[in-house]
Design an enzyme around this catalytic site. Sequence first.
Site, PDB file in Angstrom:
ATOM      1  N   LYS A 121      38.122  35.236  48.408  1.00  0.00           N
ATOM      2  CA  LYS A 121      38.654  36.504  48.891  1.00  0.00           C
ATOM      3  C   LYS A 121      39.114  36.423  50.344  1.00  0.00           C
ATOM      4  O   LYS A 121      40.158  36.955  50.709  1.00  0.00           O
ATOM      5  CB  LYS A 121      37.574  37.585  48.740  1.00  0.00           C
ATOM      6  CG  LYS A 121      38.102  38.969  48.801  1.00  0.00           C
ATOM      7  CD  LYS A 121      37.209  39.959  48.101  1.00  0.00           C
ATOM      8  CE  LYS A 121      37.899  41.296  48.060  1.00  0.00           C
ATOM      9  NZ  LYS A 121      37.162  42.306  47.361  1.00  0.00           N
ATOM     10  N   LYS A 205      42.943  34.606  37.090  1.00  0.00           N
ATOM     11  CA  LYS A 205      42.250  35.758  36.518  1.00  0.00           C
ATOM     12  C   LYS A 205      43.108  37.022  36.605  1.00  0.00           C
ATOM     13  O   LYS A 205      43.800  37.227  37.599  1.00  0.00           O
ATOM     14  CB  LYS A 205      40.963  35.919  37.341  1.00  0.00           C
ATOM     15  CG  LYS A 205      40.015  36.967  36.911  1.00  0.00           C
ATOM     16  CD  LYS A 205      38.768  36.952  37.779  1.00  0.00           C
ATOM     17  CE  LYS A 205      38.971  37.729  39.061  1.00  0.00           C
ATOM     18  NZ  LYS A 205      37.742  38.125  39.746  1.00  0.00           N
ATOM     19  N   LYS A 208      42.922  43.224  39.936  1.00  0.00           N
ATOM     20  CA  LYS A 208      43.478  44.429  40.563  1.00  0.00           C
ATOM     21  C   LYS A 208      44.340  44.071  41.767  1.00  0.00           C
ATOM     22  O   LYS A 208      45.240  44.812  42.132  1.00  0.00           O
ATOM     23  CB  LYS A 208      42.336  45.277  41.142  1.00  0.00           C
ATOM     24  CG  LYS A 208      41.463  45.973  40.155  1.00  0.00           C
ATOM     25  CD  LYS A 208      40.282  46.625  40.910  1.00  0.00           C
ATOM     26  CE  LYS A 208      39.184  47.012  39.956  1.00  0.00           C
ATOM     27  NZ  LYS A 208      37.957  47.434  40.607  1.00  0.00           N
TER      28      LYS A 208
END
Length: 343
Positions: A121, A205, A208
């Site tokens: 992230k 993946k 969002k």
Amino acid sequence: MTDSTTTYTGPERVFSGVQPTGALHLGNYLGALKKFALLQHDMECIYCIVDLHAITVFQDPKTLADQTRHIAAAYLASGVDPAKALVYNQSAVRAHTELAWYFNCVARTGWVNRMTQFKDKVGKNAEKASVGLYTYPVLQAADILAFKATHVPVGEDQKQHLELSRDIAQKFNNDFGVPNFFPHPKPLIDGPGAKVMSLRDGTKKMSKSDPSDASRINLTDDADAIAKKIRKAKTDTGDVPATMKELEGRPDIANLVGIYAALANISEKDVLAQHAGSQFGPFKAALADVAVEAMAPITDLMSRYLADPDELDRILSKAGDKAAEIADPIVADVRKIIGFRGA
Ligand code: TYM
């Protein structure tokens, strides 16, 4: 470090959570929400909307409560019954933050440093990330263990966080000489929906945060949008293979077959048996039908729940009180075990 053997004898209990950040997608539904609804028939279930996790990245105070209601509506629309399972928001129950602090003192920095989700992230910007984002998985352990939950339905991306929860439970039990106080929570990650990949890239993946909306099916997409996204999904030049072995090395096709299986409640092998040799055009049309049939009622129900925010708030508040009644005595025991004066 993780030891799956435990002599914990407390009741079995399911806990899971979803962050109120952005629109939910098919991966969230198949990896988590769909399982939430199934489990409530057999076990005591507690489902949280993890607004404390959401604020590890700045959230606009004007929209946070509505985002929380949005996830509550998605839980209910996916079949979670508030008469059977608790649906509440994390910040309403103080036990989460209190236990998270104790666990921050139990978890080792070496363990947290290994968490790949944090590294993925923040990339090269770790120094600019909030401290909360770094200790995020420690709060997740507190969520689960504040209820002594034994089973945690999640997608595959949460596996490492669940391992950390077990390590924290075990170290707490060892350090304080209370061998069976916390259970070692078990992740429930079975089935083809556990890792739904991007429709634009079968090696990534479904997420969002992907800038391409075409990469995911949102729970708010209507039938046309769903069909269009599936029609445009990336494939290769072959056709639908006959065996699982032939899916190897074809991530985009494997993803579509997995989505089909999860939505139609059949095995991937059965999907292949039904469509082997088919070209991707007709296969995608069949998949779009299955997807629309499964998702349209959810989208529809979601907007109905969202039209009555007061009712959602009543459900959340009532469940929050009940959740506190379960978690508060557990955290009070933790205080005594640690040895605080007045505990
Ligand atoms: P979150 O909000 O990122 O995702 C919610 C759930 O959706 C699953 N998921 C997927 N499953 C399959 N394929 C995908 N592409 C996909 N993307 C997401 C996630 O695995 C998750 O189950 N850390 C958690 C929230 C959390 C939690 C907890 C979960 C906080 N405390 C305690 C379980 C127990 C998270 O960020 O989920």
